[in-house]
Design an enzyme around this catalytic site. Structure first.
Site, PDB file in Angstrom:
ATOM      1  N   ASN A  12      59.892 -45.009 -17.321  1.00  0.00           N
ATOM      2  CA  ASN A  12      60.912 -44.775 -16.299  1.00  0.00           C
ATOM      3  C   ASN A  12      62.270 -45.081 -16.924  1.00  0.00           C
ATOM      4  OD1 ASN A  12      62.522 -44.599 -14.016  1.00  0.00           O
ATOM      5  ND2 ASN A  12      61.885 -46.587 -13.200  1.00  0.00           N
ATOM      6  N   TRP A  13      63.043 -44.039 -17.177  1.00  0.00           N
ATOM      7  CA  TRP A  13      64.329 -44.208 -17.857  1.00  0.00           C
ATOM      8  C   TRP A  13      65.442 -44.697 -16.938  1.00  0.00           C
ATOM      9  CZ3 TRP A  13      64.695 -39.285 -21.469  1.00  0.00           C
ATOM     10  CH2 TRP A  13      63.778 -39.434 -22.516  1.00  0.00           C
ATOM     11  N   GLU A 101      63.806 -50.986  -7.266  1.00  0.00           N
ATOM     12  CA  GLU A 101      65.251 -50.762  -7.159  1.00  0.00           C
ATOM     13  C   GLU A 101      65.588 -49.875  -5.974  1.00  0.00           C
ATOM     14  OE1 GLU A 101      65.659 -49.365 -11.119  1.00  0.00           O
ATOM     15  OE2 GLU A 101      65.265 -51.378 -11.911  1.00  0.00           O
ATOM     16  N   GLY A 238      59.959 -49.742 -18.269  1.00  0.00           N
ATOM     17  CA  GLY A 238      61.368 -49.480 -18.059  1.00  0.00           C
ATOM     18  C   GLY A 238      62.130 -49.486 -19.373  1.00  0.00           C
TER      19      GLY A 238
END
Length: 255
Positions: A12-13, A101, A238
């Site tokens: 997950n960028w 997030e 991440g």
């Protein structure tokens, strides 16, 4: 993604790597990871970098792409949002839903995650549902209760057949981007709790078909140990997924 469960290595960028950086990343990454059908490698680039990622991955069907978020409506006056149909048309196969997030920075609720899961399934894509507790919740011995509360609205809108289309990612919020990782035992215990809830809702056979990933400060030096834990079917990475060599090492950690 049905049993036997293949390891899922997902990156997950977040809000990193623009289109030019994306092209450079894959030019470095792809030669380091041999194609194979023994695992599933997935990237969630930012929306503006999705086309660059898709272009870079031509000829590598073993590497799949997803989007980081969608809205549940099919179209309309929702500035800044993406629909499931748009994501599918762009070439996405998976959608992250309910990342910590999204929940804690943008205020997304568990009921909203359920709407997104419904829309994603109806649109023919795979939802990757993120669940996990904060540090205060863990200290209050509420980790399992919080994850149960986050899963419940989603399980309530699924049929038994649809459960097999779901991926769950357990991400302790206190371990995301902090450098602190849940112990392998902690991860195994929470993954067991997730699968017990799936089993209670749909039966053990259906629950056993659902990949449950771990996310939270996964790095090349701890990936193999985490992946070796019972019930840990992969990782959602991440920061470490932004480095081509580091993420390649994580992909090779499956053995």
């Amino acid at each position: 993604m049905t049993a036997p469960r293949k390891p899922v290595l997902a990156g997950n960028w977040k809000m990193n790597h623009g289109p030019s950086e994306t092209a450079r990343f894959f030019a470095d990454f792809l030669p380091m990871v041999e194609p194979g059908d023994d695992r599933s490698v997935v990237f969630f680039p930012p929306a503006l970098s999705f086309a660059a990622a898709r272009e870079a991955l031509q000829g590598r069907p073993d590497v799949r792409l997803g989007v980081q978020n969608v809205y549940w409506e099919a179209s309309g006056a929702f500035t800044g949002e993406l629909s499931v149909a748009m994501a599918k048309d762009a070439g996405a196969e998976l959608v992250l839903i309910g990342h910590s997030e999204r929940r804690h920075v943008f205020g997304e609720t568990s009921d909203e995650t359920a709407k997104k899961v419904r829309a994603v399934l109806d649109g023919g894509l795979t939802p990757v549902l993120c669940v996990g507790e904060t540090l205060d919740e863990r200290r209050a011995d509420r980790a399992e209760a919080v994850v149960t509360e986050q899963l419940a609205p989603v399980l309530a809108i699924l049929s038994p057949d649809e459960l097999g289309e779901l991926v769950v990612a357990y991400e302790p919020v206190w371990a995301i981007g902090t450098g602190v990782t849940a112990t392998p035992g902690d991860a195994a215990a929470m993954h067991r709790a997730v699968r017990e809830q799936l089993s209670a809702a749909f039966g053990q056979a259906a629950a056993d078909a659902v990949p449950v990933l771990y996310g939270g400060s996964v790095k090349p030096d701890n990936a193999a140990e985490l992946l070796s834990q019972p019930g840990v079917d992969g990782v959602l990475v991440g920061g470490a997924s932004l480095d081509a060599a580091g993420f390649a090492a994580i992909c090779r950690a499956t053995g």
